[in-house]
Design an enzyme around this catalytic site. Structure first.
Site, PDB file in Angstrom:
ATOM      1  N   LYS A 208       0.815  -1.191  -0.034  1.00 32.97           N
ATOM      2  CA  LYS A 208      -0.084  -0.055   0.153  1.00 32.97           C
ATOM      3  C   LYS A 208       0.963   1.459  -0.153  1.00 32.97           C
ATOM      4  O   LYS A 208       0.656   2.178  -0.754  1.00 32.97           O
ATOM      5  CB  LYS A 208      -0.979   0.039   1.148  1.00 32.97           C
ATOM      6  CG  LYS A 208      -1.692   1.213   1.226  1.00 32.97           C
ATOM      7  CD  LYS A 208      -2.640   0.920   2.509  1.00 32.97           C
ATOM      8  CE  LYS A 208      -3.636   2.350   2.769  1.00 32.97           C
ATOM      9  NZ  LYS A 208      -4.495   2.213   3.898  1.00 32.97           N
ATOM     10  N   GLU A 214      10.371  -4.728   4.342  1.00 30.90           N
ATOM     11  CA  GLU A 214      10.596  -6.447   3.820  1.00 30.90           C
ATOM     12  C   GLU A 214      10.247  -6.530   2.554  1.00 30.90           C
ATOM     13  O   GLU A 214      10.852  -7.003   1.629  1.00 30.90           O
ATOM     14  CB  GLU A 214       9.414  -7.138   4.550  1.00 30.90           C
ATOM     15  CG  GLU A 214       9.607  -7.282   6.247  1.00 30.90           C
ATOM     16  CD  GLU A 214       9.288  -6.259   7.069  1.00 30.90           C
ATOM     17  OE1 GLU A 214       8.932  -5.189   6.498  1.00 30.90           O
ATOM     18  OE2 GLU A 214       8.837  -6.500   8.229  1.00 30.90           O
ATOM     19  N   GLY A 269      -4.873  -1.761   5.229  1.00 26.38           N
ATOM     20  CA  GLY A 269      -4.156  -3.229   4.666  1.00 26.38           C
ATOM     21  C   GLY A 269      -4.812  -4.321   5.004  1.00 26.38           C
ATOM     22  O   GLY A 269      -4.714  -5.185   4.008  1.00 26.38           O
ATOM     23  N   ARG A 270      -5.341  -4.658   5.988  1.00 18.54           N
ATOM     24  CA  ARG A 270      -5.877  -5.806   6.445  1.00 18.54           C
ATOM     25  C   ARG A 270      -7.330  -6.165   5.810  1.00 18.54           C
ATOM     26  O   ARG A 270      -7.907  -7.089   6.270  1.00 18.54           O
ATOM     27  CB  ARG A 270      -5.906  -6.242   8.004  1.00 18.54           C
ATOM     28  CG  ARG A 270      -6.369  -4.946   8.781  1.00 18.54           C
ATOM     29  CD  ARG A 270      -5.970  -5.197  10.347  1.00 18.54           C
ATOM     30  NE  ARG A 270      -6.551  -4.074  11.064  1.00 18.54           N
ATOM     31  CZ  ARG A 270      -5.753  -2.939  11.294  1.00 18.54           C
ATOM     32  NH1 ARG A 270      -4.658  -2.507  10.461  1.00 18.54           N
ATOM     33  NH2 ARG A 270      -6.264  -2.010  11.985  1.00 18.54           N
ATOM     34  N   HIS A 386      -4.949 -33.548  17.674  1.00 17.82           N
ATOM     35  CA  HIS A 386      -3.883 -34.452  18.346  1.00 17.82           C
ATOM     36  C   HIS A 386      -2.556 -33.523  18.906  1.00 17.82           C
ATOM     37  O   HIS A 386      -1.545 -34.126  19.108  1.00 17.82           O
ATOM     38  CB  HIS A 386      -3.205 -35.162  17.216  1.00 17.82           C
ATOM     39  CG  HIS A 386      -4.237 -36.229  16.803  1.00 17.82           C
ATOM     40  ND1 HIS A 386      -4.444 -37.533  17.400  1.00 17.82           N
ATOM     41  CD2 HIS A 386      -5.122 -36.096  15.766  1.00 17.82           C
ATOM     42  CE1 HIS A 386      -5.407 -38.104  17.001  1.00 17.82           C
ATOM     43  NE2 HIS A 386      -5.978 -37.379  16.198  1.00 17.82           N
TER      44      HIS A 386
HETATM   45  O1  F6P Z   1       2.124  -4.148   9.982  1.00 16.13           O
HETATM   46  C1  F6P Z   1       2.076  -3.029   9.577  1.00 16.13           C
HETATM   47  C2  F6P Z   1       1.306  -2.763   8.212  1.00 16.13           C
HETATM   48  O2  F6P Z   1       1.433  -1.488   8.178  1.00 16.13           O
HETATM   49  C3  F6P Z   1      -0.060  -3.550   8.041  1.00 16.13           C
HETATM   50  O3  F6P Z   1      -1.009  -2.756   8.564  1.00 16.13           O
HETATM   51  C4  F6P Z   1       0.139  -3.724   6.468  1.00 16.13           C
HETATM   52  O4  F6P Z   1      -1.009  -4.577   6.157  1.00 16.13           O
HETATM   53  C5  F6P Z   1       1.526  -4.125   6.173  1.00 16.13           C
HETATM   54  O5  F6P Z   1       2.291  -3.564   7.179  1.00 16.13           O
HETATM   55  C6  F6P Z   1       2.044  -3.857   4.794  1.00 16.13           C
HETATM   56  O6  F6P Z   1       2.082  -2.614   4.309  1.00 16.13           O
HETATM   57  P1  F6P Z   1       2.053  -2.099   3.108  1.00 16.13           P
HETATM   58  O7  F6P Z   1       1.318  -2.733   2.244  1.00 16.13           O
HETATM   59  O8  F6P Z   1       2.186  -0.514   2.915  1.00 16.13           O
HETATM   60  O9  F6P Z   1       3.388  -2.805   2.568  1.00 16.13           O
END
Ligand code: F6P
Length: 548
Positions: A208, A214, A269-270, A386
């Site tokens: 987003k 990452e 995002g979620r 289990h």
């Molecule tokens: O973990 C924080 C967060 O902002 C989430 O809310 C979001 O889904 C995720 O990082 C990824 O963010 P982006 O889509 O901006 O890379």
């Protein structure tokens, strides 16, 4: 700072008093007192059968919970969300994931502008692109068709697409492979691309913000891998597309914004898996199935907006969750899908529920004096039986469970001795709910001839609450309605708890500290460390282990 006022409400106090009465009772008694409980405490909507009869609620508790919802103006809050009000107050944003699945002829205004045409413009572009990739019209740099899709993202830009891909795998184009890279651990990327031919691989970079460490790190690794294999920077244009709200960031990375699919700041995002973030899902299952999934979401949205609370699935789920968390002191919810295709559903729900409702202050910034979002976790049945079910049956903690199952399997496999393995699966689902609720008394255990010393060990107290959700078959529509059920139940709880379910400031501090720490880890000389003694020692030890 003002004081959180929820527990001062007469409706809350009435629930507290009532709880003292109900909490001492047993599900056995509730069922004995009302032989029709198993049919009465059921709601059905959008093809979902929702049985909450094994929750530790009675008519009065439900009435009081609805009164609490009225006192918190749940109806008004629902209207405000659907209207596009800026209900995410700490970020001053509208919260309109419902607009992502609105029909073409709907009108939803954000700050005076109808967003529905934009939503459908992107959906149409996604569909055209998905069709081109699926049919082989979209070719890679060397003229080969795309056989592998690697979606790079994290959190909401990953968990929804992975979960949906796994859930709808039976509907997917089987001559293509789909991979998801999220972790900044290079192992994730290396293993995902290990057996792939770059000439046949498409990367979808989902972020987003297009600033997430990452995702950008993995996207750079992917670009280097692709360019090395195909020998030319120009390969990026045929092998990379982006999904983002940040066109500038996408262009800076080197992806042509003509190959970018946008969304908007009013999509959290979620809550974004049915925006362009779902591009990998659409390529996997095709635009028609993706459309069916959106129809499932939409049907649940409409139900949530219009059904009276006594028959409203998300309202019931949310309010019963409040009862369990705040009045029965349950700190957790186990989500137990008896459907292998839903194996990533609990992981998906962890972000949806815990990033949304893991908050310790009210909208006004007052510290809450009541529990908020519980811990969600789970595994598909029957594997959990289990491993951790022992604790749910006989441990000292109360673990409310959501059982999820389907009448028809997508993969019938004849069982030895007749029937289908699916009957065995669902027999286990039904048996677990029954065992948790009713248990086995010491008398029943004794009557089986159990030696007295073992009786306490073999006794099941029961009275462990659960909800069972059944649908006919795991279709894209059913998946959409199931997810929207959880989305809106999270909303209901956020309204009751008076928190902002749509921000996530809690993820910031760790990100910030990691920036300082990375500089210290990669410094050439011994860095001057200004942390606490544990953190300093860990940094020194890591450097020594790495370099030794
Ligand atoms: O973990 C924080 C967060 O902002 C989430 O809310 C979001 O889904 C995720 O990082 C990824 O963010 P982006 O889509 O901006 O890379």
């Amino acid at each position: 700072m003002s004081r959180a006022e929820l527990t001062l409400l007469p409706e809350w106090q009435a629930l507290q008093q009532h709880c003292n009465h109900v909490a001492t009772g047993h599900l056995r008694e509730l069922f004995a007192a009302d032989p029709r409980r198993g049919e009465r405490f059921v709601a059905e909507a959008v093809d979902l059968y929702f049985d909450y009869s094994k929750q530790r609620v009675d008519d009065e508790a439900l009435r009081l919970l609805r009164a609490l919802a009225d006192a918190r103006d749940l109806k008004g809050h629902i209207a405000a969300m659907f209207r596009g009000d800026h209900i995410n107050t700490t970020e001053n944003r509208a919260v309109l994931h419902v607009a992502l699945r609105a029909t073409r002829n709907a009108h939803i205004l954000v700050d005076g502008q109808d967003v529905v045409p934009d939503v459908h413009e992107v959906l149409d572009r996604m569909a055209a692109f998905a069709d081109a990739v699926r049919s082989g019209t979209w070719k890679g740099q060397t003229g080969k068709r795309i056989r592998n899709v690697v979606s790079i993202g994290i959190g909401g830009s990953d968990l929804g697409p992975v979960m949906a891909y796994e859930a709808l795998r039976d509907y997917s184009q089987r001559d293509m492979t789909f991979h998801f890279v999220s972790n900044v651990d290079g192992v994730d990327f290396a293993e995902a691309v290990r057996d792939l031919d770059a000439a046949e691989t498409l990367f979808i970079v989902c972020s987003k913000t297009f600033t997430t460490l990452e995702t950008l790190t993995n996207a750079h690794a992917a670009r280097a891998w692709c360019v090395k294999a195909l020998g030319d920077e120009s390969a990026v244009a045929r092998h990379f597309v982006a999904v983002s709200t940040n066109a500038e960031g996408v262009a800076k990375f080197g992806i042509d914004t003509a190959n970018m699919f946008g969304f908007w700041d009013w999509v959290g995002g979620r809550y974004s898996m049915d925006s362009a973030i779902g591009l990998s899902t659409m390529i996997a299952v095709g635009p028609d199935h993706f459309g069916d999934m959106l129809a499932g979401f939409r049907a649940m949205d409409e139900h949530f907006r219009s059904a009276p609370f006594e028959a409203n699935l998300p309202a019931l789920m949310g309010l019963i969750g409040v009862w369990n968390a705040n009045f029965l002191d349950a700190a957790t919810v186990a989500v137990l899908p008896y459907e292998q295709y839903l194996k990533r559903f609990p992981a998906y729900l962890q972000q949806l529920t815990m990033e949304s409702n893991g908050k310790h202050v009210t909208l006004d910034g007052a510290h809450v004096d009541y529990a908020t979002g519980p811990i969600y976790w789970g595994e598909p049945g029957t594997n959990g039986q289990h491993s951790f079910y022992q604790l749910i049956h006989q441990g000292t903690r109360l673990v409310p469970c959501d059982f999820i199952g389907f009448g028809k399997t997508l993969q019938p496999v004849p069982a030895q001795g007749g029937g289908d393995q699916h009957d065995l699966l669902i027999a286990n689902l039904i048996a677990q709910g029954e065992a948790l609720a009713f248990g086995k008394t010491a008398e029943e255990v004794r009557a089986e001839g159990t030696p007295e010393a073992l009786v306490p060990h073999r006794t099941f107290e029961g009275n462990r609450p659960s909800t069972t959700i059944l649908a006919e078959r795991l279709t894209p529509f059913a998946l959409g309605s199931l997810i929207a059920l959880y989305e809106h139940s999270v909303f209901v709880q956020g309204v009751i708890w008076d928190i902002d379910s749509f921000d996530q400031w809690g993820v910031e501090l760790g990100k910030q500290l990691a920036k300082t720490t990375i500089a210290e880890l990669v410094a050439k000389d011994e860095p001057k460390l200004a942390h606490d003694s544990s953190t300093n020692a860990l940094i020194r030890r890591y450097r020594a282990l790495r370099d030794g």
